[in-house]
Motif scaffolding. Structure first.
Motif, PDB file in Angstrom:
ATOM      1  N   GLY A 160      -2.676  -6.102  -3.744  1.00  0.00           N
ATOM      2  CA  GLY A 160      -1.632  -5.126  -3.307  1.00  0.00           C
ATOM      3  C   GLY A 160      -1.203  -5.475  -1.927  1.00  0.00           C
ATOM      4  O   GLY A 160      -1.864  -6.349  -1.176  1.00  0.00           O
ATOM      5  N   ARG A 161      -0.119  -4.733  -1.533  1.00  0.00           N
ATOM      6  CA  ARG A 161       0.562  -4.921   0.042  1.00  0.00           C
ATOM      7  C   ARG A 161      -0.435  -4.682   0.968  1.00  0.00           C
ATOM      8  O   ARG A 161      -0.528  -5.309   2.076  1.00  0.00           O
ATOM      9  N   SER A 162      -1.178  -3.649   0.958  1.00  0.00           N
ATOM     10  CA  SER A 162      -2.085  -3.159   2.112  1.00  0.00           C
ATOM     11  C   SER A 162      -3.141  -4.209   2.128  1.00  0.00           C
ATOM     12  O   SER A 162      -3.499  -4.825   3.298  1.00  0.00           O
ATOM     13  N   LEU A 163      -3.693  -4.945   1.107  1.00  0.00           N
ATOM     14  CA  LEU A 163      -4.647  -5.859   1.321  1.00  0.00           C
ATOM     15  C   LEU A 163      -3.953  -7.125   1.694  1.00  0.00           C
ATOM     16  O   LEU A 163      -4.554  -7.895   2.641  1.00  0.00           O
ATOM     17  N   PHE A 164      -2.877  -7.470   1.323  1.00  0.00           N
ATOM     18  CA  PHE A 164      -2.096  -8.618   1.798  1.00  0.00           C
ATOM     19  C   PHE A 164      -1.990  -8.519   3.239  1.00  0.00           C
ATOM     20  O   PHE A 164      -2.317  -9.378   4.218  1.00  0.00           O
ATOM     21  N   GLU A 165      -1.534  -7.391   4.023  1.00  0.00           N
ATOM     22  CA  GLU A 165      -1.440  -7.292   5.304  1.00  0.00           C
ATOM     23  C   GLU A 165      -2.702  -7.316   6.132  1.00  0.00           C
ATOM     24  O   GLU A 165      -2.767  -7.784   7.245  1.00  0.00           O
ATOM     25  N   ALA A 166      -3.757  -6.864   5.535  1.00  0.00           N
ATOM     26  CA  ALA A 166      -5.038  -6.987   6.073  1.00  0.00           C
ATOM     27  C   ALA A 166      -5.735  -8.518   6.160  1.00  0.00           C
ATOM     28  O   ALA A 166      -6.506  -8.696   6.975  1.00  0.00           O
ATOM     29  N   GLU A 170     -12.199   5.264   3.240  1.00  0.00           N
ATOM     30  CA  GLU A 170     -12.064   3.674   3.445  1.00  0.00           C
ATOM     31  C   GLU A 170     -12.243   3.062   2.110  1.00  0.00           C
ATOM     32  O   GLU A 170     -11.468   2.027   2.224  1.00  0.00           O
ATOM     33  N   SER A 171     -12.610   3.822   1.182  1.00  0.00           N
ATOM     34  CA  SER A 171     -12.718   3.019  -0.243  1.00  0.00           C
ATOM     35  C   SER A 171     -11.608   2.982  -0.822  1.00  0.00           C
ATOM     36  O   SER A 171     -11.343   2.376  -1.871  1.00  0.00           O
ATOM     37  N   THR A 172     -10.414   3.823  -0.476  1.00  0.00           N
ATOM     38  CA  THR A 172      -9.181   4.151  -1.123  1.00  0.00           C
ATOM     39  C   THR A 172      -7.811   3.302  -0.110  1.00  0.00           C
ATOM     40  O   THR A 172      -6.931   3.373  -0.560  1.00  0.00           O
ATOM     41  N   ARG A 173      -8.415   2.943   1.078  1.00  0.00           N
ATOM     42  CA  ARG A 173      -7.302   2.588   1.955  1.00  0.00           C
ATOM     43  C   ARG A 173      -6.463   1.226   1.481  1.00  0.00           C
ATOM     44  O   ARG A 173      -5.330   1.147   1.726  1.00  0.00           O
ATOM     45  N   PHE A 174      -7.132   0.286   0.853  1.00  0.00           N
ATOM     46  CA  PHE A 174      -6.403  -0.797   0.382  1.00  0.00           C
ATOM     47  C   PHE A 174      -6.224  -0.836  -1.344  1.00  0.00           C
ATOM     48  O   PHE A 174      -5.787  -1.940  -1.513  1.00  0.00           O
ATOM     49  N   ILE A 175      -6.362   0.314  -2.072  1.00  0.00           N
ATOM     50  CA  ILE A 175      -6.228   0.047  -3.229  1.00  0.00           C
ATOM     51  C   ILE A 175      -4.782   0.047  -3.786  1.00  0.00           C
ATOM     52  O   ILE A 175      -4.038   0.639  -3.154  1.00  0.00           O
ATOM     53  N   SER A 176      -4.669  -0.684  -4.951  1.00  0.00           N
ATOM     54  CA  SER A 176      -3.353  -0.653  -5.659  1.00  0.00           C
ATOM     55  C   SER A 176      -3.550  -0.340  -7.117  1.00  0.00           C
ATOM     56  O   SER A 176      -3.675  -1.253  -7.981  1.00  0.00           O
ATOM     57  N   SER A 217       0.324  11.757  -7.539  1.00  0.00           N
ATOM     58  CA  SER A 217      -0.645  10.992  -7.053  1.00  0.00           C
ATOM     59  C   SER A 217      -0.927  11.535  -5.576  1.00  0.00           C
ATOM     60  O   SER A 217       0.069  11.856  -4.950  1.00  0.00           O
ATOM     61  N   THR A 218      -2.172  11.493  -4.886  1.00  0.00           N
ATOM     62  CA  THR A 218      -2.246  11.635  -3.595  1.00  0.00           C
ATOM     63  C   THR A 218      -1.673  10.294  -3.062  1.00  0.00           C
ATOM     64  O   THR A 218      -1.447   9.266  -3.436  1.00  0.00           O
ATOM     65  N   PRO A 219      -1.402  10.548  -1.522  1.00  0.00           N
ATOM     66  CA  PRO A 219      -0.533   9.571  -0.777  1.00  0.00           C
ATOM     67  C   PRO A 219      -1.515   8.195  -0.316  1.00  0.00           C
ATOM     68  O   PRO A 219      -1.614   8.064   0.848  1.00  0.00           O
ATOM     69  N   VAL A 220      -2.025   7.501  -1.501  1.00  0.00           N
ATOM     70  CA  VAL A 220      -2.423   6.289  -1.507  1.00  0.00           C
ATOM     71  C   VAL A 220      -1.336   5.369  -0.928  1.00  0.00           C
ATOM     72  O   VAL A 220      -0.329   5.463  -1.687  1.00  0.00           O
ATOM     73  N   VAL A 221      -1.639   4.515   0.037  1.00  0.00           N
ATOM     74  CA  VAL A 221      -0.623   3.901   0.788  1.00  0.00           C
ATOM     75  C   VAL A 221       0.344   2.828  -0.162  1.00  0.00           C
ATOM     76  O   VAL A 221       1.439   3.074  -0.210  1.00  0.00           O
ATOM     77  N   ASP A 222      -0.462   2.048  -0.968  1.00  0.00           N
ATOM     78  CA  ASP A 222       0.263   1.073  -1.898  1.00  0.00           C
ATOM     79  C   ASP A 222       1.171   2.086  -2.832  1.00  0.00           C
ATOM     80  O   ASP A 222       2.587   1.752  -3.427  1.00  0.00           O
ATOM     81  N   VAL A 223       0.765   3.150  -3.323  1.00  0.00           N
ATOM     82  CA  VAL A 223       1.279   3.897  -4.432  1.00  0.00           C
ATOM     83  C   VAL A 223       2.552   4.480  -3.695  1.00  0.00           C
ATOM     84  O   VAL A 223       3.721   4.684  -4.375  1.00  0.00           O
TER      85      VAL A 223
END
Length: 390
Positions: free
Chosen positions: A163-169, A286-292, A308-314
């Motif tokens: 996902g995008r968040s993991l890519f940025e990390a 912390e466990s949902t910060r980077f999920i897609s 959905s709740t506001p998971v960043v990639d969603v």
């Protein structure tokens, strides 16, 4: 069961793709299973899982051929081995497995850096780190996870992220990082738009039905689920999935809450066909910060509106496009559920189909395969002249 013989195509043996996974093949059908079944079209794929323990005198490998042509290899170890002995046993089993395939190109495909404990001596032709989650943030993650990940990043030829968040990390930690977000088998989940027979487990549960499927663990906001169920007692929440790493007794209970356990991947469209909405009540931690979540496009392909709740990639991939409704509280969730149940579906589905046409697991695998650059496999007659990749 003995391992299958090397696969031949056009007089040449296929490259070996060794997938080292922290997830079991039959746990939940998700990213590794989607990709490895496609890889098996032109590789001999070996899915090497984490070990099991049994009252046996010597370590062994249990093999089973999975649908799609993936060879599943499960190390079975004697009870009571310490960490070093366990790693040594797995290394010996792996070496024996690869010695039978000496002289063939080898791809080592890691889903967990912890596999380096027994696989760091391998010298494959290509090393891939497919980072589908930030595993160090999960409950029970080994303390050595971060250091092991750095070792894997140092040796990987390519890094893929889920996902995008993991890519940025990860993008500043390796010279070749590629973003491959969750894809979709549209045909499979699109079956839910047809008139499918209702599963027996749903019989007697009134509509409207609001559904979730996936692993039920520390990533789920159980307080939100309980509050929503209390706010809308006429709406029935259908919860499909195995419960792991949390106490099943902690699951909220009520007349409109239905915890039905896990279901096979091929059964999911049958359930989704008889739901009215999908929801993803992820906790923000912390466990949902980077999920897609793979289930996002799967819900949409099934024709279900999603909350959905506001998971960043969603939010970035689907919320901003107006394909998923984003909520932060039980009150907002209840309000959006009311609105979506009353909304006409046809315009929504047209936008969904336009978006989903841009991606698929077939497309994702084709893009990944183009980055492998595996050397051409040796002819069958010459394969015995090679050396083991150990």
């Amino acid at each position: 069961m003995q391992a299958a013989p090397p696969t031949c195509t056009g007089g040449k043996v296929q490259p070996v793709l060794l997938c080292l996974s922290h997830l079991r093949w039959d746990f939940v059908f998700q990213r590794p299973q989607h990709l490895m079944t496609r890889a098996a079209q032109d590789h001999e794929v070996i899915f090497f899982e984490e070990p099991l323990e049994a009252p046996i005198p010597q370590p062994r490998l249990d093999f089973s051929m999975q649908p799609g042509g993936v060879l599943r290899a499960v190390p079975v170890l004697p009870h009571g081995l310490d960490e070093a002995a366990s790693a040594a046993a797995q290394r010996a089993l792996l070496d024996g497995l690869l010695a039978e395939r000496a002289g063939r190109p080898l791809v080592a495909w890691f889903y967990t850096p912890m596999a380096l404990a027994f696989a760091d001596h391998l010298r494959p032709d290509v090393t891939i780190y497919d980072c589908m989650d930030e595993l160090s943030a999960f409950r029970g993650a080994p303390p050595a996870m971060l250091a092991m990940e750095q070792r894997l990043l140092d040796r990987a030829d390519q890094v893929f992220t889920g996902g995008r968040s993991l890519f940025e990390a990860k993008r500043d930690r390796h010279r070749r990082v590629h973003c491959f977000p969750s894809s979709i088998d549209t045909a499979h989940f699109g079956r839910a738009r047809d008139a499918l027979a209702e599963p027996a487990a749903l019989a007697g549960i009134p509509h409207p039905r609001i559904g979730f499927f996936g692993v039920i663990d520390e990533r789920m906001d159980l307080a939100l689920v309980a509050a929503f169920a209390a706010l809308r007692p006429e709406m029935h929440l259908i919860m499909l999935g195995p419960v792991v790493k949390i106490d099943p007794a902690s699951l909220p209970q009520g007349p409109n809450l239905h915890w039905l356990g896990g279901r096979r991947y091929d059964e999911l469209p049958d359930y989704l066909a008889h739901w009215d909405l999908g929801f993803m009540p992820f906790a923000l931690n912390e466990s949902t910060r980077f999920i897609s979540p793979t289930k996002t496009p799967e819900f949409l392909a099934a024709g279900l509106p999603v909350i959905s709740t506001p998971v960043v990639d969603v939010v970035r991939d689907y919320g901003e496009a107006g394909l998923v409704e984003i909520v932060e509280s039980a009150a907002e969730l209840a309000e959006q559920a009311d609105a979506l149940l009353a909304r006409p579906r046809a315009p929504f589905l047209a936008r969904v189909d336009q978006q989903l046409a841009k991606n698929s697991w077939d497309m994702t695998w084709a893009r990944m395969a183009a980055l492998l650059r595996v050397p051409e496999a040796a002819p069958v007659a010459a394969k015995a002249k090679g050396v083991a990749h150990v």
